[in-house]
Design a protein around this motif. Structure first.
Motif, PDB file in Angstrom:
ATOM      1  N   LEU A  88       0.827  -1.209   0.000  1.00 35.98           N
ATOM      2  CA  LEU A  88       0.000   0.000   0.000  1.00 35.98           C
ATOM      3  C   LEU A  88       0.861   1.259   0.000  1.00 35.98           C
ATOM      4  N   TYR A  89       1.993   1.207   0.717  1.00 30.58           N
ATOM      5  CA  TYR A  89       2.840   2.385   0.864  1.00 30.58           C
ATOM      6  C   TYR A  89       4.084   2.330  -0.024  1.00 30.58           C
ATOM      7  N   SER A  90       4.055   1.523  -1.062  1.00 35.01           N
ATOM      8  CA  SER A  90       5.251   1.330  -1.896  1.00 35.01           C
ATOM      9  C   SER A  90       5.756   2.631  -2.512  1.00 35.01           C
ATOM     10  N   ALA A  91       4.861   3.588  -2.735  1.00 34.64           N
ATOM     11  CA  ALA A  91       5.274   4.867  -3.328  1.00 34.64           C
ATOM     12  C   ALA A  91       5.576   5.921  -2.272  1.00 34.64           C
ATOM     13  N   ILE A 131      -6.292   5.854   2.277  1.00 40.31           N
ATOM     14  CA  ILE A 131      -7.255   5.226   3.173  1.00 40.31           C
ATOM     15  C   ILE A 131      -7.326   3.741   2.837  1.00 40.31           C
ATOM     16  N   VAL A 132      -7.293   2.908   3.853  1.00 42.69           N
ATOM     17  CA  VAL A 132      -7.303   1.454   3.661  1.00 42.69           C
ATOM     18  C   VAL A 132      -8.638   1.014   3.060  1.00 42.69           C
ATOM     19  N   ASP A 133      -8.569   0.113   2.102  1.00 44.63           N
ATOM     20  CA  ASP A 133      -9.769  -0.537   1.577  1.00 44.63           C
ATOM     21  C   ASP A 133     -10.018  -1.788   2.419  1.00 44.63           C
ATOM     22  N   PRO A 134     -11.098  -1.828   3.218  1.00 43.20           N
ATOM     23  CA  PRO A 134     -11.317  -2.968   4.115  1.00 43.20           C
ATOM     24  C   PRO A 134     -11.375  -4.313   3.399  1.00 43.20           C
ATOM     25  N   THR A 135     -11.953  -4.352   2.198  1.00 41.56           N
ATOM     26  CA  THR A 135     -12.031  -5.619   1.466  1.00 41.56           C
ATOM     27  C   THR A 135     -10.640  -6.142   1.139  1.00 41.56           C
ATOM     28  N   PHE A 195      -7.895  -5.364   2.695  1.00 42.33           N
ATOM     29  CA  PHE A 195      -7.256  -5.655   3.975  1.00 42.33           C
ATOM     30  C   PHE A 195      -7.587  -7.073   4.431  1.00 42.33           C
ATOM     31  N   TRP A 196      -8.891  -7.410   4.391  1.00 42.56           N
ATOM     32  CA  TRP A 196      -9.296  -8.726   4.890  1.00 42.56           C
ATOM     33  C   TRP A 196      -9.005  -9.835   3.884  1.00 42.56           C
ATOM     34  N   ARG A 249      -2.430 -14.475   7.592  1.00 42.37           N
ATOM     35  CA  ARG A 249      -2.621 -13.457   8.632  1.00 42.37           C
ATOM     36  C   ARG A 249      -1.391 -12.581   8.818  1.00 42.37           C
ATOM     37  N   GLN A 250      -0.215 -13.124   8.485  1.00 44.62           N
ATOM     38  CA  GLN A 250       1.008 -12.349   8.671  1.00 44.62           C
ATOM     39  C   GLN A 250       1.067 -11.151   7.725  1.00 44.62           C
ATOM     40  N   ASN A 251       0.218 -11.144   6.698  1.00 44.72           N
ATOM     41  CA  ASN A 251       0.196 -10.022   5.756  1.00 44.72           C
ATOM     42  C   ASN A 251      -0.161  -8.701   6.421  1.00 44.72           C
ATOM     43  N   ILE A 252      -0.908  -8.760   7.531  1.00 41.46           N
ATOM     44  CA  ILE A 252      -1.336  -7.518   8.181  1.00 41.46           C
ATOM     45  C   ILE A 252      -0.672  -7.330   9.541  1.00 41.46           C
ATOM     46  N   LEU A 253       0.316  -8.173   9.858  1.00 38.32           N
ATOM     47  CA  LEU A 253       1.006  -8.096  11.146  1.00 38.32           C
ATOM     48  C   LEU A 253       2.444  -7.627  10.961  1.00 38.32           C
ATOM     49  N   THR A 254       2.967  -6.970  11.989  1.00 36.33           N
ATOM     50  CA  THR A 254       4.334  -6.455  11.928  1.00 36.33           C
ATOM     51  C   THR A 254       5.324  -7.327  12.688  1.00 36.33           C
ATOM     52  N   ALA A 255       4.840  -8.419  13.281  1.00 39.81           N
ATOM     53  CA  ALA A 255       5.708  -9.327  14.032  1.00 39.81           C
ATOM     54  C   ALA A 255       5.031 -10.690  14.088  1.00 39.81           C
TER      55      ALA A 255
END
Length: 422
Positions: free
Chosen positions: A23-26, A38-42, A44-45, A52-58
């Motif tokens: 999302l923040y690549s640029a 703004i995050v797109d919830p669809t 995101f989920w 699940r690790q796709n949305i986790l930082t650890a």
């Protein structure tokens, strides 16, 4: 309470969570919050469902896993470390005190427990860890009205906390049982009270204050509190550890009062699963001018992402997928209508079919079964009489409820009327 700088949360998300990294690549460096997408919830989920690790930082090691909605086949979970959860519960305790709870109250906790839902845990932690001089009765959601009434009378309970649908059912039972209890505080969360419910409560407990515990979600945490200047449906954001924005349909931040928009939040207490410019699915408008600390806002109902009924978020796409799964006859569209029926909330699901089904009765029976399987908590609440049975309709595009201004068919139509009282 640990409040993370937004720059630290952004950097952890950008470098360690694949969803945010993409999302923040640029955006290699943080400059200001309003330039972040703004995050797109669809999306995101969907990323969560893939891994699940796709949305986790650890790595997910210690902490809590909480149910954040979805269906049995497409669950949504929220993840927090123990330290983050402790901070969130400090905020929750503030919401309890803002709503009027004080030391000495005898509190019956009637929130739902189990199935990884957070409400009962939140109330328990807030009462026992943060407010030690209250007397806590952790009754839960499914205890019989007779037993609850007996305990309330024996211990002279002075405050109750729970979902309006559960509390209202209990109050009707207390009336039938002729239980003598003098409540002075009724705390609720998860859904609104409605005028018909308010009238009965005021008759039964004329001295009781009816107060919302706050505005929040499992994803975003406790987002707002209600003080005694707030009418029903009005809140103040916890702006010391939260960035609360209202944006228009194009994502532009709204600062002026009385202009409705979408709520977007950034939680500064959570870094394991960052919540950065995440839409809650609700609409709101500022009431007070900018510059006011804990600036008051008014909730204006759900947006077009999900319907909320009995503390559950129901997504049209989940309902459509559940109904179409394994069937030769598929529906192209669905509309969710939430209304009041026999003093309870009711969900009506209107499926759009290109051609009328040959055996509509069989298909409707299949849909009922599929929805109860996909939404087991909703099925339990229907069985307990807390909400009305789901109504299934099959129709055409012309049968859909539309926006009166634009003529556009709505994915969700909430026909309930909230009450505005002190």
């Amino acid at each position: 309470m640990k409040v993370f700088p937004i720059e630290e949360i952004f950097e952890a998300a950008r470098t360690k969570a694949p969803f945010y990294k993409k999302l923040y690549s640029a955006l290699p460096d943080y400059s200001s919050l309003d330039v972040l997408p703004i995050v797109d919830p669809t999306s995101f989920w969907n990323a969560h469902r893939e891994n699940r690790q796709n949305i986790l930082t650890a790595p997910l090691v210690g902490g809590l896993v909480l149910n954040s909605g979805g269906t049995s086949g497409n669950p949504k979970f929220s993840y927090v470390t123990r330290s983050e959860y402790s901070s969130c519960m400090e905020v929750s305790a503030m919401a309890f005190t803002s709503a009027g709870l004080v030391d000495g109250h005898r509190v019956m906790n009637l929130f739902p427990s189990g199935d990884l839902y957070a409400a009962f845990l939140t109330a328990t932690y807030s009462l026992e860890k943060m407010m030690p001089d209250t007397l806590h009765f952790p009754m839960g959601f499914l205890s019989s009205d007779e037993f609850v009434g007996q305990i309330m009378a024996d211990f002279q309970i002075t405050a109750v906390a729970g979902m309006p649908s559960r509390l209202y059912k209990l109050f009707l039972s207390l009336l039938e049982q002729n239980v003598n209890v003098e409540l002075d505080l009724i705390l609720f969360a998860g859904e609104p009270f409605f005028p018909d419910q308010i009238r009965l409560i005021q008759k039964l407990f004329p001295k009781a204050k009816i107060r919302p515990l706050g505005y929040g979600s499992v994803d975003g945490g406790i987002l707002g509190f209600s003080d005694f200047t707030c009418l029903m449906g009005e809140y103040r954001p916890f702006s010391d550890h939260l960035v609360f924005e209202i944006v228009d349909d194009n994502g532009k931040v709204i600062n002026e009062p009385d202009i409705s928009g979408h709520i977007v939040i950034t939680n500064l207490l959570r870094k394991l699963m960052p919540i950065i410019r995440y839409p809650t699915g609700d609409r709101a408008a500022w009431i007070e001018s900018s510059g006011v600390k804990y600036r008051k806002f008014r909730l204006l109902g759900r947006g077009n992402e999900s319907a909320r009924i009995a503390d559950l978020n129901i997504y049209p796409s989940d309902i459509l997928n559940a109904a179409n799964r394994g069937q030769s006859h598929t529906f192209s569209r669905v509309q969710l209508v939430v209304k009041r029926f026999s003093e309870r909330d009711q969900l009506t699901v209107l499926f759009v079919a290109e051609e009328p089904p040959v055996d509509e009765k069989t298909i409707v029976a299949h849909i009922h079964s599929a929805l109860h399987t996909a939404q087991p908590v909703l099925a339990k609440m229907i069985a307990a009489g807390l909400i009305a049975p789901i109504e299934i309709k099959i129709g055409q595009t012309k049968d859909l409820i539309v926006n009166q201004k634009t003529g556009k068919a709505l994915s969700i139509a909430d026909l309930r009327m909230a009450v505005q009282t002190k």
